[in-house]
Design a protein around this motif. Sequence first.
Motif, short mmCIF file in Angstrom:
data_model
loop_
_atom_site.label_atom_id
_atom_site.label_comp_id
_atom_site.label_asym_id
_atom_site.label_seq_id
_atom_site.Cartn_x
_atom_site.Cartn_y
_atom_site.Cartn_z
N VAL A 1 0.85 -1.20 0.00
CA VAL A 1 0.00 0.00 0.00
C VAL A 1 0.88 1.25 0.00
CG1 VAL A 1 -1.63 1.36 1.39
CG2 VAL A 1 -2.02 -1.09 1.05
N THR A 2 1.92 1.25 0.81
CA THR A 2 2.84 2.38 0.86
C THR A 2 3.48 2.63 -0.50
OG1 THR A 2 3.30 1.95 3.20
CG2 THR A 2 4.91 3.30 2.01
N VAL A 3 3.97 1.57 -1.13
CA VAL A 3 4.60 1.68 -2.45
C VAL A 3 3.57 2.13 -3.49
CG1 VAL A 3 5.75 0.39 -4.29
CG2 VAL A 3 6.40 0.01 -1.91
N SER A 4 2.38 1.56 -3.43
CA SER A 4 1.31 1.91 -4.37
C SER A 4 0.98 3.40 -4.30
CB SER A 4 0.06 1.08 -4.05
OG SER A 4 -1.05 1.51 -4.79
N ASN A 5 0.86 3.92 -3.10
CA ASN A 5 0.55 5.35 -2.94
C ASN A 5 1.72 6.23 -3.37
OD1 ASN A 5 -2.12 5.05 -2.04
ND2 ASN A 5 -1.42 4.62 0.03
N LYS A 6 2.93 5.81 -3.06
CA LYS A 6 4.11 6.58 -3.43
C LYS A 6 4.26 6.63 -4.95
CE LYS A 6 9.12 6.63 -2.86
NZ LYS A 6 10.28 5.86 -2.43
N GLU A 7 4.06 5.51 -5.62
CA GLU A 7 4.23 5.44 -7.07
C GLU A 7 2.96 5.79 -7.85
OE1 GLU A 7 5.93 1.67 -8.20
OE2 GLU A 7 7.67 1.95 -6.89
N LYS A 8 1.86 6.00 -7.11
CA LYS A 8 0.56 6.33 -7.72
C LYS A 8 0.14 5.28 -8.76
CE LYS A 8 0.91 11.29 -6.85
NZ LYS A 8 0.82 11.13 -5.47
N LYS A 9 0.25 4.01 -8.34
CA LYS A 9 -0.14 2.87 -9.17
C LYS A 9 -1.10 2.01 -8.36
CE LYS A 9 4.38 2.20 -11.35
NZ LYS A 9 5.47 1.21 -11.43
N PRO A 10 -2.11 1.42 -9.00
CA PRO A 10 -2.96 0.47 -8.28
C PRO A 10 -2.21 -0.81 -7.96
CG PRO A 10 -3.52 0.48 -10.60
CD PRO A 10 -2.50 1.58 -10.39
N MET A 11 -2.75 -1.58 -7.05
CA MET A 11 -2.17 -2.86 -6.71
C MET A 11 -2.87 -3.97 -7.49
SD MET A 11 -1.62 -2.59 -2.61
CE MET A 11 -3.27 -2.00 -2.34
N LEU A 12 -2.11 -4.98 -7.85
CA LEU A 12 -2.63 -6.20 -8.42
C LEU A 12 -2.49 -7.25 -7.34
CD1 LEU A 12 -1.71 -7.79 -11.86
CD2 LEU A 12 -1.64 -9.11 -9.75
N LEU A 13 -3.60 -7.67 -6.75
CA LEU A 13 -3.58 -8.68 -5.70
C LEU A 13 -3.81 -10.04 -6.34
CD1 LEU A 13 -5.87 -6.96 -3.01
CD2 LEU A 13 -3.40 -6.74 -3.29
N PHE A 14 -2.82 -10.91 -6.28
CA PHE A 14 -2.88 -12.24 -6.88
C PHE A 14 -3.17 -13.26 -5.79
CE2 PHE A 14 -0.11 -15.83 -8.79
CZ PHE A 14 -1.21 -16.42 -9.39
N PHE A 15 -4.44 -13.71 -5.70
CA PHE A 15 -4.86 -14.72 -4.75
C PHE A 15 -4.59 -16.07 -5.41
CE2 PHE A 15 -7.25 -10.99 -3.60
CZ PHE A 15 -7.30 -11.01 -2.21
N THR A 16 -3.68 -16.86 -4.82
CA THR A 16 -3.21 -18.08 -5.47
C THR A 16 -2.98 -19.22 -4.47
OG1 THR A 16 -1.47 -19.02 -6.88
CG2 THR A 16 -0.78 -17.33 -5.33
N GLY A 17 -3.10 -20.40 -4.96
CA GLY A 17 -2.68 -21.60 -4.24
C GLY A 17 -1.48 -22.14 -4.99
#
Length: 155
Positions: free
Chosen positions: A32-48
């Motif tokens: 979240v910190t990096v996302s806000n700093k770089e002004k990019k959304p996050m891609l959350l990869f839910f995986t097994g």
Amino acid sequence: MKKIFLIALFLVGAFTVEAQELKWYTDVKEAVTVSNKEKKPMLLFFTGSDWCGWCIRLQNEVLKTEEFKKWASGNVVLVELDYPRRTAQTPELKNQNSELQQAFGIQGFPTIYFTSAESKDGKVNFKGLGQTGYVAGGPSAWLAVAEGIVHPKKI
């Protein structure tokens, strides 16, 4: 002389390959910190990662390709939320991933959720942008879906 040249060439190649690897965060607060700093959304990869066949297929067909790496480095902050069966995880990581699975209503794997977030008073508030999973057709087909979520065209 040839040996020295070949060794030097090999080392330069090894560093180049390493530089092209993407950073996948496992700590959501850090992402979240990096996302806000770089002004990019996050891609959350839910995986097994060690049991889900479609997750492994998505990794091999899309997420490990140069086309995806190039797109991701300029467009999103990558977060892997893993639910392995045979790989040990710390209790903190298991708890974080379980809470996020519930918060996003994830019922199947793989699920990729695009989101932005902000931290307020120690809590993270997510703003969902969209989600996808495995998309047949390789990286170009998958990236077309992702691009539509991350950069929707305004009418």
